[in-house]
Scaffold this motif. Structure first.
Motif, PDB file in Angstrom:
ATOM      1  N   THR A   1       1.095  -1.041   0.073  1.00 25.04           N
ATOM      2  CA  THR A   1      -0.199  -0.155   0.379  1.00 25.04           C
ATOM      3  C   THR A   1       0.637   1.364  -0.054  1.00 25.04           C
TER       4      THR A   1
ATOM      5  N   THR B   1       2.670   1.632  -3.872  1.00 29.44           N
ATOM      6  CA  THR B   1       2.075   2.406  -4.215  1.00 29.44           C
ATOM      7  C   THR B   1       1.395   3.877  -4.451  1.00 29.44           C
ATOM      8  N   GLY B   2       0.997   3.980  -3.174  1.00 29.22           N
ATOM      9  CA  GLY B   2       1.074   5.531  -3.137  1.00 29.22           C
ATOM     10  C   GLY B   2       2.114   5.518  -3.662  1.00 29.22           C
TER      11      GLY B   2
ATOM     12  N   ALA C   1       1.608   3.518   5.619  1.00 25.85           N
ATOM     13  CA  ALA C   1       0.485   3.041   4.007  1.00 25.85           C
ATOM     14  C   ALA C   1      -0.705   3.728   4.302  1.00 25.85           C
TER      15      ALA C   1
ATOM     16  N   GLY D   1      -0.161   5.957   1.138  1.00 30.51           N
ATOM     17  CA  GLY D   1      -1.108   5.297   0.119  1.00 30.51           C
ATOM     18  C   GLY D   1      -2.271   6.503  -0.418  1.00 30.51           C
TER      19      GLY D   1
END
Length: 313
Positions: free
Chosen positions: A198, A201-202, A292, A296
């Protein structure tokens, strides 16, 4: 002579009847006929729904990119495992043997400590570097097809997660060879990887937007990531390395709480028997969750804000 002449069936000089839309502004016309601006950014809930509807494309694209990554090499997909393993061997030779970076870590667990750190940090490093090129490196796709652009950095993060899972097979063999056998603590690796994915990806979404505007950022990122790696304790224990240095205690805390170090520590704690809670900073799970959620969510919103500008000159 008549005021009206006819040429090729077209009446010249005639007056067109008034239109019922005369006098309406563009906004009023759009509202009247249900028109929207081509390429306009959808609302955030609608954008999430679009991404969910493209989930099969995102997964298939990540698998295809992973397969194509080593398609020109004779060993093919074996490089998915060999590359991180060779990196770990190089770091062990330089830092473990030549520079004595094992200080503060039991010599019996240093090899799995190092290999875990290299594999886990490579997951974040590769996700960020792929994210920088997610838009600028796929302009043909972005300009040719209509789809939520966040699909690209998300798929690249998924690709790196799959790469990490291949590396984990090697890590498990190394753990077994060094006496670290499966236990219930290994289950802690799953939530740690979910949180790291997470976060990654952010971060990839943030750098995808930055890289779309400034392609030269891709040339700078290897230096940034290398600095981050050395500051995260990939090859050594941060508290042990800073113990005899004249640095304030908050410096050690900041280095231990940086997200790369946090996720490495959690996965080391889950996998390695001799890597106990004394190696972890306080409130480590809360810090991991905070990194996260914050990165994210902020990364997703930050990327979505520029959705309509990706692929335009």
């Amino acid at each position: 002579m008549s005021d009206t002449t006819q040429d090729s069936g077209v009446m010249v000089g005639s007056t067109a009847p008034p239109s019922p839309d005369d006098g309406l502004s563009r906004a009023e016309l759009a509202a009247k006929y249900g028109l929207t601006v081509s390429g306009a950014r959808p609302s955030l809930p609608a954008y999430v729904r679009q991404l969910w509807s493209r989930r099969h494309f995102i997964l298939a694209f990540s698998r295809a990119k992973l397969t194509a990554q080593y398609s020109q090499a004779k060993l093919g997909q074996l490089w998915q495992v060999a590359t991180p393993l060779l990196n770990a061997l190089v770091y062990f030779f330089i830092f473990g043997l030549l520079l004595g970076a094992r200080r503060g870590i039991d010599k019996d667990i240093y090899v799995p400590f190092l290999v875990t750190g290299v594999f886990v940090f490579a997951f974040t490093q590769s996700s960020v570097q792929a994210g920088v090129r997610a838009i600028s490196g796929n302009l043909g796709l972005v300009r040719a097809l209509h789809f939520p652009r966040a699909s690209l950095p998300i798929s690249f993060s998924l690709q790196q997660l799959q790469q990490l899972l291949y590396s984990m097979l090697v890590l498990v063999v190394i753990l077994l060879a060094t006496g670290c056998y499966p236990s219930l603590s290994w289950l802690l690796v799953v939530p740690a990887l979910v949180l790291q994915f997470t976060f990654n990806t952010g971060l990839a979404l943030i750098f995808a937007r930055l890289g779309a505007k400034t392609p030269d950022l891709a040339q700078l990122m290897p230096f940034v990531m290398r600095t981050w790696m050395y500051a995260s304790g990939v090859m050594f224990s941060l508290p042990a390395m800073l113990a005899d240095k004249d640095v304030p205690g908050w410096v050690t805390d900041v280095l231990q709480w940086n997200p790369a170090a946090v996720y490495m520590d959690l996965i080391r704690f889950g996998f390695i028997d001799g890597y106990g809670s004394e190696y972890l900073p306080p409130h480590v799970w809360a810090v991991a969750l905070g990194w996260a959620v914050v990165v994210g969510a902020l990364g997703f919103v930050y990327f979505w804000k520029a959705e309509e500008r990706y692929g335009r000159g």
